[in-house]
Design a protein around this motif. Structure first.
Motif, PDB file in Angstrom:
ATOM      1  N   TYR A 190       0.821  -1.213   0.000  1.00  0.00           N
ATOM      2  CA  TYR A 190       0.000   0.000   0.000  1.00  0.00           C
ATOM      3  C   TYR A 190       0.853   1.260   0.000  1.00  0.00           C
ATOM      4  CZ  TYR A 190      -3.860  -3.106   1.383  1.00  0.00           C
ATOM      5  OH  TYR A 190      -4.797  -4.107   1.428  1.00  0.00           O
ATOM      6  N   ALA A 191       2.104   1.137   0.463  1.00  0.00           N
ATOM      7  CA  ALA A 191       3.004   2.288   0.517  1.00  0.00           C
ATOM      8  C   ALA A 191       4.284   1.964  -0.239  1.00  0.00           C
ATOM      9  CB  ALA A 191       3.324   2.652   1.972  1.00  0.00           C
ATOM     10  N   GLU A 192       4.860   2.985  -0.877  1.00  0.00           N
ATOM     11  CA  GLU A 192       6.102   2.821  -1.616  1.00  0.00           C
ATOM     12  C   GLU A 192       7.276   2.691  -0.648  1.00  0.00           C
ATOM     13  OE1 GLU A 192       6.191   2.557  -4.829  1.00  0.00           O
ATOM     14  OE2 GLU A 192       4.137   3.165  -5.313  1.00  0.00           O
ATOM     15  N   ALA A 193       8.413   2.226  -1.195  1.00  0.00           N
ATOM     16  CA  ALA A 193       9.630   2.154  -0.384  1.00  0.00           C
ATOM     17  C   ALA A 193       9.983   3.540   0.149  1.00  0.00           C
ATOM     18  CB  ALA A 193      10.771   1.586  -1.217  1.00  0.00           C
ATOM     19  N   ASP A 194       9.829   4.573  -0.686  1.00  0.00           N
ATOM     20  CA  ASP A 194       9.930   5.967  -0.234  1.00  0.00           C
ATOM     21  C   ASP A 194       8.509   6.525  -0.208  1.00  0.00           C
ATOM     22  OD1 ASP A 194      10.320   8.599   0.302  1.00  0.00           O
ATOM     23  OD2 ASP A 194      11.591   9.023  -1.443  1.00  0.00           O
ATOM     24  N   PRO A 195       7.893   6.583   0.967  1.00  0.00           N
ATOM     25  CA  PRO A 195       6.476   6.949   1.055  1.00  0.00           C
ATOM     26  C   PRO A 195       6.223   8.450   1.155  1.00  0.00           C
ATOM     27  CG  PRO A 195       7.258   6.361   3.220  1.00  0.00           C
ATOM     28  CD  PRO A 195       8.450   6.238   2.291  1.00  0.00           C
ATOM     29  N   THR A 196       7.264   9.277   0.993  1.00  0.00           N
ATOM     30  CA  THR A 196       7.156  10.709   1.257  1.00  0.00           C
ATOM     31  C   THR A 196       6.032  11.363   0.472  1.00  0.00           C
ATOM     32  OG1 THR A 196       9.532  10.765   1.654  1.00  0.00           O
ATOM     33  CG2 THR A 196       8.424  12.884   1.311  1.00  0.00           C
ATOM     34  N   PHE A 197       5.888  11.012  -0.805  1.00  0.00           N
ATOM     35  CA  PHE A 197       4.897  11.651  -1.661  1.00  0.00           C
ATOM     36  C   PHE A 197       3.487  11.428  -1.129  1.00  0.00           C
ATOM     37  CE2 PHE A 197       2.449  12.145  -5.657  1.00  0.00           C
ATOM     38  CZ  PHE A 197       2.923  13.392  -6.039  1.00  0.00           C
TER      39      PHE A 197
END
Length: 440
Positions: A190-197
């Protein structure tokens, strides 16, 4: 039956592959529904040899999506590359300029270049559809662009990011920290490896900017959005909200004011009894308040290959049903040359007030000082509650929770700064808006 509608798909990731497979599986049904067959005749992706679970051998392959947009024998260019710059931007511009209809799921591209692309589409008499760019499988764009024609929209807001909604829902249900929930979201995909966005609110802001243009007939202004993410939401906030009868959601809010259009993305406390509070997990929701219709809320799958492919397929079917010479609905609801310049409103008071959580030293006079600083800034308090983990031990940090009546953002920030300057606040104060729900 009319001649086949020829489709070129740029981007064969999860959504592109799901779209190609669905168009093939439902070819006969779509032909009957639209009055013409829909055929994928050209494709582009980075890797020709990757297995995608769909037979694309009959489609012409292009390594360069811009070349596909420029040279392929197609009627519709479907952009599923992503990103707000080239090659997505160049490919969409090229397709529109040569007279091809375009369908895209790219909210970042539209948030940055949407007005320009809408203008090119109108100049060339073609359709630019982007249902999948906002709230996935929910038909929010069609509702805003077509169904609400004649209404004057006062406010639109929504839960526009499934990752954030999943994290906040899981924190409440399982009583675990933000970091634990984020790790679980990444494990589940559900979340990317880099979830910042996502967790920083940027994804929500792009979608809100598009909705704002559709709702109020203004130019897209993605850089003029007040932005807060959910990174600083703690389990203490979740529990305090629950005790007060609220849930915390990351909302994108746009509303018309007497000073302009206000756009903001931030964590918000909504009453547990409201419909939007019941939107859990990765589900999205879009709520609208208009003068004729009144109040409306749409909810459903906001992300994922199937939900996004469904929205893209709906956009393609609309084009297949259209006929040459028919009146085109402007891409942004209002013709590009008649979009009003965006005028950013100042942040203003709103019904429901603010939730403020402070960690303070346990000493005499703290409550009186907090109340005095609030009063000095004209802030009326609905409640002030002390929450302590262990009332038997003195000198432990104490948690003070304030709920204000409607007030100004600037007044709240000034009061919190004054309280912090007194020296008894430990850490950073948490400030969360309490939003009046559109649909109760």
């Amino acid at each position: 039956m009319d001649s086949a509608l020829k489709i070129g798909i740029a981007g064969l990731g999860t959504v592109g592959a799901a779209l190609a497979a669905t168009l093939a599986e439902r070819a006969d049904y779509l032909a009957e529904l639209c009055g013409r067959r829909i055929e994928v005749t050209a494709v582009s992706a980075r890797d020709r040899n990757r297995r995608r679970g769909v037979d694309l051998s009959a489609s012409e392959w292009f390594d360069d999506p811009v070349k596909l947009a420029r040279e392929a024998e197609i009627d519709v260019f479907v952009e599923l590359i992503g990103g707000d710059d080239d090659p997505a931007h160049a490919a969409v511009r090229t397709a529109l300029a040569r007279g091809c209809h375009v369908v895209t799921a790219n909210k970042a591209l539209l948030a940055r270049h949407g007005v320009e692309l809408a203008r090119i589409a109108e100049e060339n008499g073609v359709i630019l559809n982007f249902e999948a760019a906002v709230a996935g499988g929910i038909p929010a764009v069609k509702v805003m662009r077509e169904s609400l024609t004649g209404n004057r929209v006062r406010r639109v807001f929504g839960i526009l990011n499934g990752t954030c909604n999943y994290i906040l829902t899981t924190m409440e249900r399982e009583g675990i920290s933000f970091d634990e929930c984020l790790a679980e979201a990444q494990r589940l995909g559900y979340a990317e490896a880099d979830p910042t966005f996502d967790i920083g609110g940027h994804d929500t802001a792009h979608k809100l900017a598009i909705l704002t243009s559709l709702a109020f007939g203004t130019e897209i202004a993605a850089d003029d959005i007040y932005l807060e993410g959910i990174e600083n939401i703690s389990i203490e906030d979740i529990r305090a909200a629950a005790d007060l009868g609220y849930r915390i959601k990351l909302l994108g809010v746009a509303q018309r004011t007497d000073t302009g259009i206000e756009q903001r993305v931030h964590p918000t406390m909504v009453p547990v009894s409201s419909e939007i509070a019941q939107v859990d997990g990765v589900t999205n929701a879009v709520a609208v308040e208009a003068d004729v219709l009144g109040e409306l809320m749409l909810s459903g799958p906001g992300a994922g290959g199937e939900a996004t492919a469904s929205a893209v397929m709906g956009d393609i079917a609309d084009i297949a049903k259209s006929r040459p010479g028919a009146q085109r609905v402007p891409a942004l609801g209002t013709p590009a040359d008649r979009l009003a310049p965006y005028e950013r409103a100042r942040m203003r008071s709103h019904e429901g007030g603010y939730f403020i959580r402070l960690s303070v030293e346990d000493k005499a006079g703290v409550f009186a000082s907090i109340a005095a600083r609030m009063a000095e800034n004209g802030i009326s308090l609905e409640s002030i509650v002390q929450r302590s983990r262990d009332h038997t031990v003195r000198a432990r940090p104490q948690t003070v929770v304030l709920v204000t009546h409607a007030t100004m953002e600037a007044a709240v920030r000034k009061a919190v700064a004054a309280i912090t300057s007194e020296g008894y606040v430990l850490g950073t104060a948490q400030v969360i808006r309490i939003e009046r729900p559109i649909v109760d």
